[in-house]
Design an enzyme around this catalytic site. Structure first.
Site, mmCIF file in Angstrom:
data_model
loop_
_atom_site.group_PDB
_atom_site.id
_atom_site.type_symbol
_atom_site.label_atom_id
_atom_site.label_comp_id
_atom_site.label_asym_id
_atom_site.label_seq_id
_atom_site.Cartn_x
_atom_site.Cartn_y
_atom_site.Cartn_z
ATOM 1 C CE LYS A 1 -2.810 2.745 3.173
ATOM 2 N NZ LYS A 1 -3.782 2.746 4.285
ATOM 3 N N GLY B 1 -7.916 8.487 10.691
ATOM 4 C CA GLY B 1 -8.128 8.568 12.129
ATOM 5 C C GLY B 1 -9.255 9.465 12.579
ATOM 6 N N GLY C 1 -10.971 7.205 7.137
ATOM 7 C CA GLY C 1 -12.086 8.067 7.502
ATOM 8 C C GLY C 1 -13.369 7.350 7.836
ATOM 9 C CG ASN D 1 -6.045 0.706 11.600
ATOM 10 O OD1 ASN D 1 -4.857 0.739 11.323
ATOM 11 N ND2 ASN D 1 -6.416 0.280 12.796
ATOM 12 C CB THR D 2 -9.210 4.954 13.238
ATOM 13 O OG1 THR D 2 -7.883 5.282 12.829
ATOM 14 C CG2 THR D 2 -9.555 5.755 14.485
#
Lengths: 254, 66
Positions: free
Chosen positions: A96, A157, A184, A205-206
């Site tokens: 990535k 994040g 996001g 992820n976040t």
């Protein structure tokens, strides 16, 4: 079967996940299991000479495709260096590309990303570049061989959802390689929203790592991505300005 | 001799090896990637390759990331 194919590999889950920010790495195998994810990102860093860094690879199932990111890279040259090290370390050839020199919004440098993509594709990498949704940049990335294009929904994040929705929609309509909305997405409903529009996958992820219950949230995201994809394939109904009754307009009991 | 170790100049014994360096700094070898002057070293090299003055060593690892 509605499977996602990237660089000839069949990916059954359209939910990709990141492994950063978890309160404990021990959550990661459970999150991967409940999310059903097959593509998992990791970062490459210098070992902390004073601390005890765990080896994140110990927490990721061998069945998953590892997607090392080039986070930390401020330009194409640094991204290329990180990618080459990750590949030489035996993590496969997926990468990535993340090139960021903006510390406030962590918005990617689209131009350096194109440069890095071009070089790494030629070296045999399967390149998934993270980018700010811009149609011309996406066309360049596709032209130089990116296996997918990963536009952000909102800054990394922030959990703010699809702030770039209309630009992502344009990419989905105009770009032939898979569009993976990355960054996001804060809620399963936002993942479903991206999938309903026709995104090929989402990377989260976040939203997982900072949930009160990351493992339960992983399950929620799994279901949301599946629901969104089914909705896209089912073809959502037309949006109308005026009401149109759902029950018959004749035979009233009056 | 002086070597660059993860970006910091450190003193190291002449003809030391990566294995010795890791021991000196009490570093686990689990999952580490060693890069010497921009080239990845194999595990065999860790104990066999001797370091020279001015060498730059990076000890890297995969960590959680998005």
């Amino acid at each position: 079967m509605d499977n996602l194919i990237i660089a000839g590999k069949e990916i059954k889950s359209r939910l990709f996940i990141g492994t950063g920010k978890f309160s404990s790495n021990s959550l990661i195998p459970k999150v991967i299991d409940k999310s059903g994810s097959e593509v998992v990102t990791v970062a490459l860093r210098r070992v902390d000479l004073n601390g005890e860094d765990e080896n994140i690879l110990n927490y990721i199932s061998k069945d998953c495709v590892l997607l090392p990111n080039t986070s930390g890279a401020r330009n194409a040259e640094e991204a290329i260096k990180i990618a080459r090290i990750a590949k030489a370390a035996g993590c496969g050839n997926w990468v990535k590309i993340e090139v960021i020199s903006d510390n406030k919004y962590l918005l990617p440098d689209n131009y350096e990303t194109i440069k890095a993509t071009e070089v790494l594709v030629k070296e045999g990498f399967v390149v998934l570049p993270y980018m700010s949704p811009d149609l011309m940049v996406a066309k360049h990335l596709e032209a130089v061989g990116a296996a997918a294009v990963m536009p952000l929904g909102a800054p990394i994040g922030t959990n703010r959802g699809l702030k770039t929705k209309e630009l992502v929609r344009i990419l989905i309509d105009e770009i032939k390689v898979p569009i993976v909305v990355d960054a996001g997405i804060g809620k399963p409903s936002e993942a479903a929203e991206a999938m309903e529009m026709g995104a090929a996958a989402v990377l989260v992820n976040t939203a997982l790592a900072t949930a009160s219950d990351p493992v339960l949230m992983a399950e929620a995201f799994k279901l949301a991505v599946e629901a969104g994809r089914r909705a896209y394939l089912a073809g959502t109904g037309e949006i109308k300005l005026y009401a149109e009754a759902s029950s018959p307009l004749t035979g009233f009991l009056r | 001799m002086l070597i660059k170790f993860n970006g910091t100049l450190v003193e190291a014994q002449a003809t030391t090896t990566i294995t010795n360096l890791l021991k000196t700094h009490s570093l686990s070898t689990d999952g580490i990637i060693v890069v010497l002057n921009d080239a990845i070293l194999t595990k065999e090299d860790w104990s066999q390759k001797t370091l020279n003055d001015g060498d730059s060593i990076e000890i890297l690892k995969f960590l959680g990331g998005g």
